[in-house]
Motif scaffolding. Structure first.
Motif, PDB file in Angstrom:
ATOM      1  N   UNK A  77       0.824  -1.218   0.000  1.00  0.00           N
ATOM      2  CA  UNK A  77       0.000   0.000   0.000  1.00  0.00           C
ATOM      3  C   UNK A  77       0.857   1.267   0.000  1.00  0.00           C
ATOM      4  N   UNK A  78       2.149   1.120   0.225  1.00  0.00           N
ATOM      5  CA  UNK A  78       3.055   2.270   0.182  1.00  0.00           C
ATOM      6  C   UNK A  78       3.608   2.520  -1.220  1.00  0.00           C
ATOM      7  N   UNK A  79       3.262   1.686  -2.183  1.00  0.00           N
ATOM      8  CA  UNK A  79       3.767   1.841  -3.555  1.00  0.00           C
ATOM      9  C   UNK A  79       3.189   3.085  -4.199  1.00  0.00           C
ATOM     10  N   UNK A  80       4.050   3.783  -4.913  1.00  0.00           N
ATOM     11  CA  UNK A  80       3.548   4.917  -5.698  1.00  0.00           C
ATOM     12  C   UNK A  80       2.810   4.370  -6.914  1.00  0.00           C
ATOM     13  N   UNK A  81       1.944   5.178  -7.469  1.00  0.00           N
ATOM     14  CA  UNK A  81       1.246   4.781  -8.693  1.00  0.00           C
ATOM     15  C   UNK A  81       2.257   4.538  -9.805  1.00  0.00           C
ATOM     16  N   UNK A 125       2.425  10.767 -11.221  1.00  0.00           N
ATOM     17  CA  UNK A 125       2.214   9.463 -10.598  1.00  0.00           C
ATOM     18  C   UNK A 125       3.284   9.108  -9.580  1.00  0.00           C
ATOM     19  N   UNK A 126       4.423   9.788  -9.609  1.00  0.00           N
ATOM     20  CA  UNK A 126       5.464   9.501  -8.620  1.00  0.00           C
ATOM     21  C   UNK A 126       5.077  10.022  -7.242  1.00  0.00           C
ATOM     22  N   UNK A 130      -2.757   3.078  -3.953  1.00  0.00           N
ATOM     23  CA  UNK A 130      -3.981   2.705  -3.246  1.00  0.00           C
ATOM     24  C   UNK A 130      -5.048   3.798  -3.338  1.00  0.00           C
ATOM     25  N   UNK A 131      -4.645   5.045  -3.490  1.00  0.00           N
ATOM     26  CA  UNK A 131      -5.583   6.164  -3.595  1.00  0.00           C
ATOM     27  C   UNK A 131      -6.408   6.119  -4.876  1.00  0.00           C
TER      28      UNK A 131
END
Length: 172
Positions: free
Chosen positions: A16-20, A56-57, A62-63
């Protein structure tokens, strides 16, 4: 997590901490979206979310569950380029091409902003029924997308020509 990317429903397990950006590139293989500065300053990672441009960075993946995400791979199709992609080719709107995906997504998002009469900091008449799009307006609106090769003139020409054609089509 569930996403709609370039019109396709996608389910992926990710932190869930991954960037888009990292989700798109590393987990899903959409490598057209580029990692430039990873700080939201260069625009190479620009994608469209529900038609609006974002870096996206700077966004947690998750958002954006359940929202429509468009990357450069989703602008055209196998048989036909998006009009902006074609204009970039015709006006040499790229050199190394690294910034091109972000430039294209940003320009598509910008065109939608103009259609909705969203002003920029240089929009002269905020009460006008439509935004007048001149070179100054285009350069301001695209200022969040950097090109290290200096293809700005071709980029502006390509965007300007495409916007003119879109406006002519809307009047017809």
């Amino acid at each position: 997590m569930n996403f709609t990317i370039n019109g396709q429903c996608v389910e992926v397990e990710a932190d869930i901490r991954s960037s888009l950006l990292d989700l798109l590139r590393n987990s899903l293989g959409f490598t057209g979206t580029k990692k430039g500065c990873d700080q939201g300053a260069c625009g190479a990672c620009t994608v469209l979310v529900d038609g609006e441009r974002i870096n996206s960075c700077l966004a947690f993946a998750v958002q954006y569950q359940g929202r429509s995400i468009t990357t450069v791979e989703g602008l055209g199709d196998d048989d036909e380029l998006h009009p902006l992609q074609q204009a970039f080719v015709e006006h040499d709107g790229f050199q190394c091409g690294y910034c091109t995906p972000g430039q294209l997504c940003s320009a598509v998002g910008m065109a939608r902003e103009i259609e909705r009469n969203v002003p920029s900091v240089v929009t002269a008449d905020l009460s006008a029924a439509s935004v007048t799009v001149d070179e100054r307006e285009l350069r301001e609106r695209m200022s969040g997308n950097l090109c290290r090769c200096g293809a700005y003139n071709g980029i502006i020409e390509a965007i300007s020509e495409t916007l003119d054609k879109m406006q002519e089509g809307a009047r017809a």
